[in-house]
Design a protein around this motif. Structure first.
Motif, PDB file in Angstrom:
ATOM      1  N   PRO A  43      43.095  70.730  23.882  1.00 39.70           N
ATOM      2  CA  PRO A  43      44.163  69.759  24.135  1.00 39.70           C
ATOM      3  C   PRO A  43      44.824  69.325  22.834  1.00 39.70           C
ATOM      4  O   PRO A  43      44.166  69.204  21.802  1.00 39.70           O
ATOM      5  N   LEU A  44      46.130  69.113  22.888  1.00 45.90           N
ATOM      6  CA  LEU A  44      46.829  68.531  21.742  1.00 45.90           C
ATOM      7  C   LEU A  44      46.462  67.052  21.703  1.00 45.90           C
ATOM      8  O   LEU A  44      46.960  66.256  22.471  1.00 45.90           O
ATOM      9  N   SER A  45      45.577  66.714  20.822  1.00 44.29           N
ATOM     10  CA  SER A  45      45.014  65.371  20.786  1.00 44.29           C
ATOM     11  C   SER A  45      45.868  64.409  19.962  1.00 44.29           C
ATOM     12  O   SER A  45      46.266  64.737  18.844  1.00 44.29           O
ATOM     13  N   PRO A  46      46.122  63.207  20.478  1.00 47.61           N
ATOM     14  CA  PRO A  46      46.806  62.195  19.678  1.00 47.61           C
ATOM     15  C   PRO A  46      45.993  61.789  18.447  1.00 47.61           C
ATOM     16  O   PRO A  46      46.559  61.374  17.443  1.00 47.61           O
ATOM     17  N   VAL A  47      44.687  61.937  18.522  1.00 46.47           N
ATOM     18  CA  VAL A  47      43.845  61.614  17.372  1.00 46.47           C
ATOM     19  C   VAL A  47      44.116  62.590  16.226  1.00 46.47           C
ATOM     20  O   VAL A  47      44.218  62.184  15.056  1.00 46.47           O
ATOM     21  N   VAL A  48      44.250  63.863  16.542  1.00 42.45           N
ATOM     22  CA  VAL A  48      44.552  64.867  15.513  1.00 42.45           C
ATOM     23  C   VAL A  48      45.942  64.623  14.939  1.00 42.45           C
ATOM     24  O   VAL A  48      46.145  64.690  13.721  1.00 42.45           O
ATOM     25  N   THR A  49      46.896  64.307  15.804  1.00 42.88           N
ATOM     26  CA  THR A  49      48.242  63.998  15.325  1.00 42.88           C
ATOM     27  C   THR A  49      48.227  62.754  14.441  1.00 42.88           C
ATOM     28  O   THR A  49      48.893  62.713  13.405  1.00 42.88           O
ATOM     29  N   GLY A  50      47.467  61.752  14.840  1.00 43.11           N
ATOM     30  CA  GLY A  50      47.359  60.540  14.032  1.00 43.11           C
ATOM     31  C   GLY A  50      46.746  60.810  12.675  1.00 43.11           C
ATOM     32  O   GLY A  50      47.177  60.241  11.663  1.00 43.11           O
ATOM     33  N   ALA A  51      45.761  61.694  12.629  1.00 42.48           N
ATOM     34  CA  ALA A  51      45.175  62.060  11.339  1.00 42.48           C
ATOM     35  C   ALA A  51      46.183  62.814  10.474  1.00 42.48           C
ATOM     36  O   ALA A  51      46.251  62.601   9.255  1.00 42.48           O
ATOM     37  N   GLY A  52      46.977  63.671  11.088  1.00 48.67           N
ATOM     38  CA  GLY A  52      48.027  64.376  10.346  1.00 48.67           C
ATOM     39  C   GLY A  52      49.066  63.415   9.795  1.00 48.67           C
ATOM     40  O   GLY A  52      49.528  63.553   8.654  1.00 48.67           O
ATOM     41  N   VAL A  53      49.430  62.404  10.581  1.00 47.10           N
ATOM     42  CA  VAL A  53      50.373  61.386  10.119  1.00 47.10           C
ATOM     43  C   VAL A  53      49.748  60.568   8.986  1.00 47.10           C
ATOM     44  O   VAL A  53      50.427  60.228   8.013  1.00 47.10           O
ATOM     45  N   ALA A  54      48.454  60.284   9.080  1.00 50.36           N
ATOM     46  CA  ALA A  54      47.787  59.538   8.010  1.00 50.36           C
ATOM     47  C   ALA A  54      47.770  60.332   6.706  1.00 50.36           C
ATOM     48  O   ALA A  54      47.979  59.767   5.623  1.00 50.36           O
ATOM     49  N   VAL A  55      47.542  61.632   6.795  1.00 50.72           N
ATOM     50  CA  VAL A  55      47.571  62.473   5.591  1.00 50.72           C
ATOM     51  C   VAL A  55      48.983  62.482   5.002  1.00 50.72           C
ATOM     52  O   VAL A  55      49.164  62.386   3.785  1.00 50.72           O
ATOM     53  N   ALA A  56      49.994  62.588   5.861  1.00 51.27           N
ATOM     54  CA  ALA A  56      51.373  62.563   5.369  1.00 51.27           C
ATOM     55  C   ALA A  56      51.712  61.214   4.748  1.00 51.27           C
ATOM     56  O   ALA A  56      52.406  61.152   3.728  1.00 51.27           O
ATOM     57  N   ALA A  81      57.969  58.685  14.387  1.00 57.79           N
ATOM     58  CA  ALA A  81      58.467  59.637  15.386  1.00 57.79           C
ATOM     59  C   ALA A  81      57.458  60.755  15.633  1.00 57.79           C
ATOM     60  O   ALA A  81      57.228  61.145  16.781  1.00 57.79           O
ATOM     61  N   VAL A  82      56.854  61.263  14.568  1.00 58.14           N
ATOM     62  CA  VAL A  82      55.843  62.321  14.735  1.00 58.14           C
ATOM     63  C   VAL A  82      54.652  61.789  15.522  1.00 58.14           C
ATOM     64  O   VAL A  82      54.120  62.462  16.413  1.00 58.14           O
ATOM     65  N   LEU A  83      54.221  60.575  15.223  1.00 63.87           N
ATOM     66  CA  LEU A  83      53.103  59.982  15.956  1.00 63.87           C
ATOM     67  C   LEU A  83      53.462  59.769  17.421  1.00 63.87           C
ATOM     68  O   LEU A  83      52.643  60.040  18.309  1.00 63.87           O
ATOM     69  N   ALA A  84      54.676  59.314  17.701  1.00 64.54           N
ATOM     70  CA  ALA A  84      55.101  59.106  19.086  1.00 64.54           C
ATOM     71  C   ALA A  84      55.136  60.428  19.853  1.00 64.54           C
ATOM     72  O   ALA A  84      54.683  60.497  21.005  1.00 64.54           O
ATOM     73  N   VAL A  87      51.592  61.465  20.695  1.00 64.64           N
ATOM     74  CA  VAL A  87      51.030  60.727  21.829  1.00 64.64           C
ATOM     75  C   VAL A  87      51.624  61.237  23.136  1.00 64.64           C
ATOM     76  O   VAL A  87      50.916  61.380  24.140  1.00 64.64           O
ATOM     77  N   LEU A  88      52.906  61.554  23.134  1.00 60.24           N
ATOM     78  CA  LEU A  88      53.556  62.039  24.363  1.00 60.24           C
ATOM     79  C   LEU A  88      53.023  63.399  24.807  1.00 60.24           C
ATOM     80  O   LEU A  88      52.905  63.648  26.007  1.00 60.24           O
ATOM     81  N   VAL A  89      52.715  64.283  23.866  1.00 59.61           N
ATOM     82  CA  VAL A  89      52.228  65.615  24.242  1.00 59.61           C
ATOM     83  C   VAL A  89      50.700  65.687  24.184  1.00 59.61           C
ATOM     84  O   VAL A  89      50.134  66.765  24.157  1.00 59.61           O
ATOM     85  N   GLY A  90      50.059  64.553  24.228  1.00 58.00           N
ATOM     86  CA  GLY A  90      48.608  64.488  24.084  1.00 58.00           C
ATOM     87  C   GLY A  90      47.811  65.166  25.168  1.00 58.00           C
ATOM     88  O   GLY A  90      46.659  65.511  24.963  1.00 58.00           O
ATOM     89  N   ALA A  91      48.366  65.365  26.326  1.00 59.79           N
ATOM     90  CA  ALA A  91      47.613  65.972  27.426  1.00 59.79           C
ATOM     91  C   ALA A  91      47.877  67.462  27.580  1.00 59.79           C
ATOM     92  O   ALA A  91      47.286  68.106  28.440  1.00 59.79           O
ATOM     93  N   VAL A  92      48.732  68.029  26.764  1.00 60.63           N
ATOM     94  CA  VAL A  92      49.062  69.450  26.871  1.00 60.63           C
ATOM     95  C   VAL A  92      47.889  70.282  26.363  1.00 60.63           C
ATOM     96  O   VAL A  92      47.324  69.999  25.310  1.00 60.63           O
ATOM     97  N   GLU A  93      47.517  71.285  27.132  1.00 60.81           N
ATOM     98  CA  GLU A  93      46.407  72.163  26.749  1.00 60.81           C
ATOM     99  C   GLU A  93      46.963  73.504  26.290  1.00 60.81           C
ATOM    100  O   GLU A  93      47.850  74.069  26.927  1.00 60.81           O
ATOM    101  N   ILE A  94      46.425  73.993  25.178  1.00 64.26           N
ATOM    102  CA  ILE A  94      46.847  75.267  24.601  1.00 64.26           C
ATOM    103  C   ILE A  94      45.643  76.201  24.621  1.00 64.26           C
ATOM    104  O   ILE A  94      44.516  75.765  24.348  1.00 64.26           O
ATOM    105  N   PRO A  95      45.826  77.478  24.923  1.00 63.52           N
ATOM    106  CA  PRO A  95      44.699  78.406  24.894  1.00 63.52           C
ATOM    107  C   PRO A  95      44.022  78.423  23.517  1.00 63.52           C
ATOM    108  O   PRO A  95      44.691  78.372  22.477  1.00 63.52           O
ATOM    109  N   ALA A  96      42.709  78.490  23.524  1.00 63.60           N
ATOM    110  CA  ALA A  96      41.930  78.451  22.276  1.00 63.60           C
ATOM    111  C   ALA A  96      42.266  79.632  21.375  1.00 63.60           C
ATOM    112  O   ALA A  96      42.254  79.500  20.147  1.00 63.60           O
TER     113      ALA A  96
END
Length: 128
Positions: A43-56, A81-84, A87-96
């Motif tokens: 899953p595209l996790s908002p936590v991973v996106t949040g960590a990416g935003v924190a690094v940026a 905007a990147v964080l938002a 969060v919006l695409v947080g439930a999208v699942e991508i093949p491993a």
């Protein structure tokens, strides 16, 4: 004593930082899922996106901004905007397999860049 030869980051590279970080983490998650056969999608996790935003956000101080207003207004609006979007695409699942094929080369590229940058800093810095 550690010395760092500070080299400014280009704004275009900085714009890619949250996405590169997220791709590298998702690549690790996908490869772990494939190796253990525990899951087939990531899953595209908002936590991973949040960590990416924190690094940026942490690296935004070293960016060569062309105007002073960009330092304040553009960087925070872009990160919000990147964080938002994350969060919006947080439930999208991508093949491993897809996350592994995309994320592992990104991770290797980031590690290589860190090693090259560290070697350049070591040679140019006058440290003992």
């Amino acid at each position: 004593m550690f010395c760092v030869a500070e080299r400014p980051t280009s704004p275009l590279l900085w714009l890619a930082v949250p996405f590169l970080f997220s791709a590298a983490v998702l690549g690790l998650m996908g490869s772990a899922g494939l190796l253990t056969a525990a899951w087939t999608t990531v899953p595209l996790s908002p936590v991973v996106t949040g960590a990416g935003v924190a690094v940026a956000a942490a690296t935004s101080g070293s960016v060569r901004w062309k105007r002073t207003w960009q330092r304040t207004w553009f960087r925070w609006a872009y990160l919000a905007a990147v964080l938002a979007v994350g969060v919006l695409v947080g439930a999208v699942e991508i093949p491993a397999l897809v996350t592994t094929v995309v994320g592992v080369p990104v991770l290797l590229g980031l590690v290589f860049q860190c090693l090259v940058q560290n070697d350049e800093n070591r040679r140019t810095a006058d440290c003992r």
